[in-house]
Write an enzyme that holds these catalytic residues in place. Sequence first.
Site, PDB file in Angstrom:
ATOM      1  N   TYR A  31      46.309 -35.355  21.333  1.00  0.00           N
ATOM      2  CA  TYR A  31      44.991 -35.935  21.057  1.00  0.00           C
ATOM      3  C   TYR A  31      43.901 -35.193  21.836  1.00  0.00           C
ATOM      4  O   TYR A  31      42.862 -34.831  21.272  1.00  0.00           O
ATOM      5  CB  TYR A  31      45.013 -37.408  21.436  1.00  0.00           C
ATOM      6  N   SER A  78      35.607 -36.645  22.842  1.00  0.00           N
ATOM      7  CA  SER A  78      36.227 -37.533  23.831  1.00  0.00           C
ATOM      8  C   SER A  78      36.142 -36.928  25.219  1.00  0.00           C
ATOM      9  O   SER A  78      36.148 -35.694  25.386  1.00  0.00           O
ATOM     10  CB  SER A  78      37.694 -37.772  23.488  1.00  0.00           C
TER      11      SER A  78
END
Length: 309
Positions: free
Chosen positions: A217, A204
């Site tokens: 996250y 990500s």
Amino acid sequence: MTRFDDSETPGRPGLQLPADPREGYPETHGGPPDQDQPWPGHTDAMRPRPDHGEQSYRGSGRLSGRAALVTGGDSGIGRAVAIAFAREGADVAVGHFPGDGEAEEAEETLRWVREAGREGVAVAADLRQSDECRRLVDEAAEALGRLDVLVNNAAYQQGHSDFATLPVEQIERTFRTNILAYVLVARAAVRHLPAGGVILNTGSVTAFDGNPALVDYSATKGAIHTFTKSLALSLAERGIRVNCVAPGPVWTPLIPATLDGIGEFGADTRWKRPAQPVEIATSFVFLASEDGRFYTGEVLAPTGSTTSR
């Protein structure tokens, strides 16, 4: 519905979209309409519906004869990867979380896999459990008769604006799903992957830039990037390539299900919108195919912006 068959649809392979990335998805330009859903979110309730390549991706046989397992393949990026892989000639196993409508989402993915003329199977597994990670891989390999490509894609996220009150239970769930499961699923897959096999991890942009509402996250995504590089070194002697795709904002069910105020989601990219899942799937196709045979330990970052590393 008529079976999708690339051989009956002449034309260039890949995305059948305007070359100009500012065009093609006007519904999300400036950010999608503000909306929310209960976790984990569902595709049919999204406005607009994401593009997984159902009508916009044409294959060219780059993965013919291969078998792939895609975790989190029921929706979002995972569904787009499964469809693209099938259009490229691969049989596909779709791993999905048990319950909460994911089985129905997985069947929708498999419908497109089968309409591409490929074998498809869905396997439910809770990847927070170590024995489930191994079972998923073994069942997928048995059902498809082999395993050539693993896509570690399943993920958990939940926005939380105040780090001081970030629940321990959420931190543990995020780490178990997003990094521990990646390690355990890859370890199980190595027993099946031949020389020339491929492991692809979903990272990500948050691993590069951070995100104040997604601290846990973002941390797991940074771990995935480093895991990719280390595993690539470890498996090179077996002829197995390991790479990572690290997207920027992508229009998937997790977004309305886990973030607040998404009306400007993706508006800070160069194209003033989030990516559609199919636009990320092309990176996975490249890295899984022989086109990417010299790549290993790489983090490919389709973020729609400048990526700092």
